[in-house]
Design a protein around this motif. Structure first.
Motif, mmCIF file in Angstrom:
data_model
loop_
_atom_site.group_PDB
_atom_site.id
_atom_site.type_symbol
_atom_site.label_atom_id
_atom_site.label_comp_id
_atom_site.label_asym_id
_atom_site.label_seq_id
_atom_site.Cartn_x
_atom_site.Cartn_y
_atom_site.Cartn_z
ATOM 1 N N ALA A 29 -32.405 9.164 32.924
ATOM 2 C CA ALA A 29 -33.053 9.800 32.661
ATOM 3 C C ALA A 29 -32.307 11.103 31.522
ATOM 4 O O ALA A 29 -32.605 11.942 30.478
ATOM 5 N N GLY A 30 -30.822 10.351 31.985
ATOM 6 C CA GLY A 30 -29.732 11.665 31.330
ATOM 7 C C GLY A 30 -30.139 13.492 32.159
ATOM 8 O O GLY A 30 -28.874 13.668 31.473
ATOM 9 N N LEU A 31 -30.755 13.274 33.295
ATOM 10 C CA LEU A 31 -30.124 14.361 33.986
ATOM 11 C C LEU A 31 -29.392 14.489 35.519
ATOM 12 O O LEU A 31 -29.115 13.517 35.528
ATOM 13 N N PRO A 32 -29.109 15.112 35.419
ATOM 14 C CA PRO A 32 -28.242 15.456 37.125
ATOM 15 C C PRO A 32 -29.127 14.943 38.479
ATOM 16 O O PRO A 32 -30.278 14.679 38.792
ATOM 17 N N SER A 33 -28.185 13.857 38.988
ATOM 18 C CA SER A 33 -28.851 12.832 39.968
ATOM 19 C C SER A 33 -28.030 13.477 41.369
ATOM 20 O O SER A 33 -26.840 13.392 40.896
ATOM 21 N N GLN A 34 -28.008 12.804 42.521
ATOM 22 C CA GLN A 34 -27.175 13.364 44.132
ATOM 23 C C GLN A 34 -26.523 11.575 43.437
ATOM 24 O O GLN A 34 -25.794 10.970 43.779
ATOM 25 N N LEU A 35 -26.941 11.142 42.889
ATOM 26 C CA LEU A 35 -26.311 9.841 42.226
ATOM 27 C C LEU A 35 -24.171 9.815 41.917
ATOM 28 O O LEU A 35 -23.325 9.611 41.697
ATOM 29 N N ASP A 36 -24.331 11.445 41.074
ATOM 30 C CA ASP A 36 -23.871 12.033 40.548
ATOM 31 C C ASP A 36 -22.587 12.840 41.533
ATOM 32 O O ASP A 36 -21.187 13.055 41.273
ATOM 33 N N HIS A 37 -23.314 12.588 42.701
ATOM 34 C CA HIS A 37 -21.708 12.873 43.713
ATOM 35 C C HIS A 37 -21.148 12.271 44.271
ATOM 36 O O HIS A 37 -21.652 11.013 45.141
ATOM 37 N N ARG A 38 -20.188 12.076 44.162
ATOM 38 C CA ARG A 38 -18.759 10.800 44.265
ATOM 39 C C ARG A 38 -18.539 10.967 45.688
ATOM 40 O O ARG A 38 -17.520 9.916 45.653
ATOM 41 N N GLY A 39 -18.277 11.698 46.549
ATOM 42 C CA GLY A 39 -17.965 11.572 47.604
ATOM 43 C C GLY A 39 -18.854 10.077 47.935
ATOM 44 O O GLY A 39 -19.910 9.590 48.338
ATOM 45 N N ALA A 40 -18.004 10.148 49.542
ATOM 46 C CA ALA A 40 -17.819 8.869 50.220
ATOM 47 C C ALA A 40 -19.151 8.606 50.714
ATOM 48 O O ALA A 40 -19.612 7.691 51.048
ATOM 49 N N THR A 41 -19.518 9.896 51.771
ATOM 50 C CA THR A 41 -20.192 10.050 52.711
ATOM 51 C C THR A 41 -21.449 10.610 51.697
ATOM 52 O O THR A 41 -22.749 10.689 52.315
ATOM 53 N N ASN A 42 -21.717 10.351 50.771
ATOM 54 C CA ASN A 42 -23.445 10.645 49.888
ATOM 55 C C ASN A 42 -23.998 9.851 50.567
ATOM 56 O O ASN A 42 -24.126 8.369 49.871
ATOM 57 N N ASP A 156 -18.106 16.789 59.263
ATOM 58 C CA ASP A 156 -17.201 17.390 59.172
ATOM 59 C C ASP A 156 -15.411 17.736 57.896
ATOM 60 O O ASP A 156 -15.038 16.392 58.420
ATOM 61 N N PRO A 157 -16.194 18.393 57.601
ATOM 62 C CA PRO A 157 -15.454 18.415 56.386
ATOM 63 C C PRO A 157 -14.062 18.882 56.060
ATOM 64 O O PRO A 157 -13.863 18.505 55.381
ATOM 65 N N GLN A 158 -14.028 19.205 57.097
ATOM 66 C CA GLN A 158 -11.804 19.539 57.365
ATOM 67 C C GLN A 158 -11.362 17.943 57.394
ATOM 68 O O GLN A 158 -10.252 17.719 56.594
ATOM 69 N N ALA A 159 -12.069 17.079 58.261
ATOM 70 C CA ALA A 159 -11.495 15.856 58.459
ATOM 71 C C ALA A 159 -12.227 14.747 58.174
ATOM 72 O O ALA A 159 -11.257 13.827 57.542
ATOM 73 N N GLN A 160 -12.731 15.272 57.014
ATOM 74 C CA GLN A 160 -13.605 14.385 56.508
ATOM 75 C C GLN A 160 -14.320 13.033 57.459
ATOM 76 O O GLN A 160 -13.778 11.989 56.049
ATOM 77 N N ILE A 161 -15.062 13.003 58.106
ATOM 78 C CA ILE A 161 -15.109 12.370 58.927
ATOM 79 C C ILE A 161 -16.985 12.108 58.834
ATOM 80 O O ILE A 161 -17.526 13.682 59.238
ATOM 81 N N VAL A 162 -17.229 11.507 58.727
ATOM 82 C CA VAL A 162 -19.033 11.195 59.662
ATOM 83 C C VAL A 162 -18.840 10.320 60.576
ATOM 84 O O VAL A 162 -18.070 9.219 60.666
ATOM 85 N N THR A 163 -19.807 10.903 61.699
ATOM 86 C CA THR A 163 -20.162 10.239 63.145
ATOM 87 C C THR A 163 -21.560 10.344 63.531
ATOM 88 O O THR A 163 -21.797 11.570 63.684
#
Length: 165
Positions: A29-42, A156-163
């Motif tokens: 629909a051309g609206l903001p979406s969490q799909l716009d979050h480009r982080g690998a952990t999204n 962990d945002p400093q290490a960029q790690i999801v556990t």
């Protein structure tokens, strides 16, 4: 403001598909979406707590309190807006009392938690202009949504790690 460490509950594959369907509908629909979050952990998740730091003891405590309650079904009980000039669109969740008690017990041991209390939700969009709220509500609809939450992770945002805990 420091980047926040987080403990998050994750839905199973079917639950992720339900949330991603909303994300895709907003994007289409051309609206903001969490799909716009480009982080690998999204990925779809329910934040249990965010804090400037989390220790291994905090992780073990979280696992001990929350994992025995998983899997658990959560029902989307409505839509809500969080924020100011631009808002986050979220699905609020009905959560069993025993899970609420466990989360509040965990949070009580973390004096630097980002927010008071706990507002369980699934984020659909961030930075949504207020003038687009009506259209966003039409796009995602108001159907009952049930999501099975099956695991717990730590970000962990400093290490960029999801556990996965």
């Amino acid at each position: 403001m420091p980047r926040m460490h987080a403990l998050e509950l994750l839905p199973d594959e079917a639950g992720c598909d339900v949330v991603r369907r909303d994300w895709q509908a907003l994007r289409d629909a051309g609206l903001p979406s969490q799909l716009d979050h480009r982080g690998a952990t999204n990925s779809p998740h329910v934040t249990v707590v965010a804090a400037p730091a989390l220790s291994r003891d905090d992780e073990r405590r979280a696992a001990g309190l929350l994992e025995p309650l998983l899997p658990v079904e959560l029902r989307a009980s409505g839509l809500a807006l969080l924020g100011g000039a631009k808002v986050s669109l979220v699905r609020l969740l009905d959560v069993p009392d025993e899970l609420v008690r466990a989360v509040l017990e965990l949070r009580s041991g973390l004096p630097d938690a980002q927010h008071l209390g706990w507002l369980p939700h699934l984020t659909l969009a961030r930075r949504l202009p207020r003038e687009d709220v009506g259209r966003a509500l039409e796009v995602v609809g108001h159907e009952d949504v049930v999501v099975s939450v099956t695991s717990l992770r730590r970000w962990d945002p400093q290490a960029q790690i999801v556990t996965t805990l």
